[in-house]
Enzyme design. Structure first.
Site, PDB file in Angstrom:
ATOM      1  CB  SER A 228      12.819  -3.528 -43.845  1.00 50.61           C
ATOM      2  OG  SER A 228      12.586  -2.963 -42.590  1.00 50.61           O
ATOM      3  CG  ASP A 455      13.053   4.107 -43.546  1.00 54.80           C
ATOM      4  OD1 ASP A 455      12.424   3.678 -42.551  1.00 54.80           O
ATOM      5  OD2 ASP A 455      13.272   3.418 -44.559  1.00 54.80           O
ATOM      6  CG  HIS A 483      10.177   1.044 -43.833  1.00 53.20           C
ATOM      7  ND1 HIS A 483      11.532   1.215 -43.621  1.00 53.20           N
ATOM      8  CD2 HIS A 483       9.914  -0.263 -43.578  1.00 53.20           C
ATOM      9  CE1 HIS A 483      12.059   0.057 -43.255  1.00 53.20           C
ATOM     10  NE2 HIS A 483      11.107  -0.851 -43.228  1.00 53.20           N
TER      11      HIS A 483
END
Length: 514
Positions: A228, A455, A483
Site C-alpha cells: 500500500s 483493490d 487490498h
C-alpha cells in the site's frame, strides 16, 4: 476521514475487528534532498552522517518469543544532521533456516502511519511464507512519527471521538464551517503537541532512515516488501538510492505522479469498485440488507441508509451514536478484504434495525480506537506525512464544494464524503516539502510491482502506472478483490513473489494471476 489515510494492507486494516544490528556497509549516499523533490543522492556520504551509518544497535528480547527490539538513531533534519536526533523503533526475528541466510528483509504495511513493528510481530514475522522466513531475517522499523518512533500526537481520545463524528457531507454553510473548524483544530493540536517532529516526517526522510538501517544491518542492498503506502516509500527509496536496490516488492502500488486531489478521486473510484463487488455478492443472498435486486439498487439502498443515519443517528449502546461519518467509515473498513463481507452484512442488518454497535466496531477498527477510548496515532501520523508529501488538494471549502460532482461521478456511494475529507491538509501548520512527480529510479535492479484489479484503496491503474514509470519495473497482476495480493490466498501470486525474493527471478512483465 482523509481518504488517503486508507493506504495500509488488509492484514492490519481489520486487526481490531477480527478480535524492531550491527555491521556497516560501504559508503552511503544520504545527502539531504532538494526542496520539493526526492533528489538523486550524491555518491559520497556527508561527514555528519557517518556516526549514524556507523552505529551499532543493542538488541533485547521483546514481544513474542524470538523477536528482538532495538533503537536506531537518525538525524531529525537531514539538512542539519548535527542539530538533533530522532529515535526509531526497530524489531527483527532471525532467519529460521534451513538454507543459506540471504540477509535482511524489511517490511512495511502502509498507512502512512501503520506500525511496521506491530505488523512484523503480529503478522509478517510469523505469517510470511516459511521459505522466505527461513532465508531472511525479518526486520521492521516504525517510520518517524509513527507508533514507537516518536509518534505524532494531535488530539486526546475524547477529542478524537468528536473529530470522527463530524459531518463530512455538509449540506449547509453551518455544517461546512463546522467541518473546516474540525480540520483546523486537528491541525492546531498536531502543532501544539508535536511541533518539533512535525516538519520532519516526510516519506523522503523515512526512506533515508531505511538506508541507515540497511547499512547498520550490514546489507549491501535493500530487500524490501512494502504494501500500500509502503510502495511509495519503497519507490522513493529506489529514486534516492538506485544503486542500493536489491529485491523490492511493491504490493498495492501508489502512483507518485498524481496530485492530492487526483489521488483522492482515484481512490474514491476504487472504493466504488469494491462496493459494487460487495453488493453483487450480497444481493445473491436472501438476507442481504441492501435487498436482492440489482447492484444499482443496492447502491441506492446504501445511500439511503447513509442519509437516514445522517438525519437520525442510530443508538450503539454507548454514548457515541452511529451517524453518517462513522457508518461510512465502518463500511469502508470492510472493503479492504472480501473476508469481511459477511461481517459487514450482519453489521448493516443490525444498524438498519436500529442497533449500530457492530458497524461502530468496524469504524473503530479502522481508526485503531481501543475499548478504553484511546486511539493509536495512526490518523495523526497519516495526516502529518500526507500533508508534507504533497500540496493540499484544495485552497479552501469552496474548492472542495466544486470538486464534489467529480467525486460523486467516481463513486455515487462514497463520493461526497471523500471529496470533503480531502480538505484536511488545507489547514496544515507545516508547508509541504514534496510534489507529484514520476519516479523512474534509473539504474535500479528489477523491481516487482503488484496490483489487484478490484483493490479499493490503491486502484489497479496505479500499479500499471508505477510499473511503467520505473525503468526496471515489472508488473504482476492479481485478478481479484481486496487490498494488496501477497499472502492473501493466491498460490500464483505467492509463488511469483517468493521466487523473486529467494532467487532474484522476476516474473514476466504483465504476468496475471487469479
Amino acid at each position: 476521514m482523509d481518504s488517503r489515510r486508507l493506504l495500509r494492507t488488509s492484514a492490519t486494516a481489520l486487526a481490531a475487528a477480527g478480535l524492531i544490528l550491527s555491521g556497516c556497509s560501504g559508503g552511503s549516499d544520504a545527502a539531504a534532498p532538494a526542496p520539493h523533490a526526492a533528489a538523486a543522492a550524491p555518491s559520497a556520504s556527508p561527514e555528519a552522517l557517518k556516526k549514524f551509518y556507523g552505529q551499532k544497535l543493542t538488541w533485547r528480547d521483546c514481544g513474542a518469543p524470538g523477536f528482538q527490539c532495538a533503537t536506531l538513531r537518525a538525524p531529525l533534519d537531514y539538512a542539519k544532521p548535527g542539530a538533533g536526533e530522532i529515535d526509531l523503533a526497530v524489531s527483527r526475528v532471525r532467519a529460521t533456516g534451513p538454507g543459506k541466510r540471504l540477509g535482511s528483509l524489511l517490511v512495511n504495511p502502509g498507512g502512512p502511519g501503520g506500525s511496521a513493528v506491530g505488523y512484523l510481530q503480529g503478522y509478517a514475522g510469523i505469517g510470511y511464507p516459511a521459505p522466505v522466513r527461513a532465508r531472511y531475517d525479518m526486520v521492521a522499523v516504525d517510520p518517524r512519527g509513527v507508533a514507537r518512533s516518536e509518534p505524532v500526537e494531535c488530539l486526546t481520545g475524547p477529542e478524537m471521538d468528536t473529530y470522527t463524528q463530524v459531518d463530512q457531507t455538509p449540506d449547509t454553510a453551518a455544517e461546512t464551517g463546522a467541518l473546516a473548524t474540525a480540520f483546523q483544530r486537528f491541525a492546531a493540536g498536531c502543532a501544539k503537541r508535536s511541533g518539533k517532529v512535525l516538519p520532519h516526517v516526510s516519506t523522503v526522510e523515512t526512506a533515508r532512515d531505511m538506508d541507515i538501517l540497511r547499512a547498520v544491518l550490514g546489507d549491501e542492498k535493500l530487500t524490501y516488501v512494502g504494501a500500500s503506502y509502503g510502495t511509495f516509500l519503497g519507490a522513493t527509496y529506489a529514486e534516492l538510492f538506485p544503486g542500493r536496490v536489491g529485491r523490492l516488492v511493491l504490493d498495492g502500488a501508489m502512483d507518485p505522479s498524481l496530485s492530492a486531489v487526483d489521488l483522492n478521486r482515484d481512490q474514491t473510484a476504487g472504493f466504488e469498485t469494491a462496493f459494487r463487488a460487495f453488493a453483487a455478492d450480497c444481493v445473491r443472498t436472501p438476507d442481504c440488507p441492501l435487498g436482492t435486486g440489482s447492484v444499482e439498487e443496492a447502491g441506492e439502498a446504501m445511500r439511503k441508509f447513509f442519509r437516514d443515519v445522517d438525519a437520525e443517528p442510530v443508538p450503539t449502546g454507548e454514548r457515541r451514536a452511529l451517524g453518517e461519518s462513522l457508518a461510512t467509515t465502518g463500511v469502508i473498513a470492510a472493503m479492504y478484504d472480501e473476508g469481511a463481507w459477511p461481517q459487514l452484512r450482519e453489521a448493516l442488518t443490525r444498524a438498519m434495525d436500529g442497533e449500530g454497535s457492530a458497524l461502530l466496531a468496524l469504524a473503530d477498527s479502522y481508526y485503531e480506537r481501543g475499548t478504553d477510548g484511546s486511539y493509536a496515532n495512526l490518523m495523526s501520523a497519516n495526516a502529518a506525512v500526507n500533508c508534507l508529501d504533497l500540496p493540499a488538494a484544495y485552497g479552501g471549502p469552496a474548492d472542495a464544494a466544486k470538486a464534489v460532482p467529480s467525486f460523486e461521478k467516481a463513486s455515487p456511494v462514497f463520493g461526497k464524503g471523500l471529496a470533503w475529507a480531502a480538505l484536511n491538509c488545507t489547514y496544515w501548520p507545516t508547508p509541504p516539502t514534496g510534489r507529484p512527480h514520476r519516479i523512474t529510479a534509473e539504474g535500479a535492479a528489477p523491481i516487482l510491482v503488484v496490483g489487484t484489479t478490484r483493490d479499493p484503496a490503491t486502484p489497479y491503474k496505479w500499479a500499471r502506472s508505477l510499473a511503467g514509470q520505473l525503468a526496471s519495473g515489472s508488473l504482476l497482476t492479481y485478478d481479484g478483490d481486496g487490498h494488496t495480493a501477497y499472502g492473501r490466498g493466491s498460490d500464483c501470486v505467492d509463488t511469483a513473489i517468493n521466487t523473486y525474493l529467494l532467487e532474484g527471478t522476476v516474473p514476466p512483465d504483465g504476468k496475471r494471476c487469479s
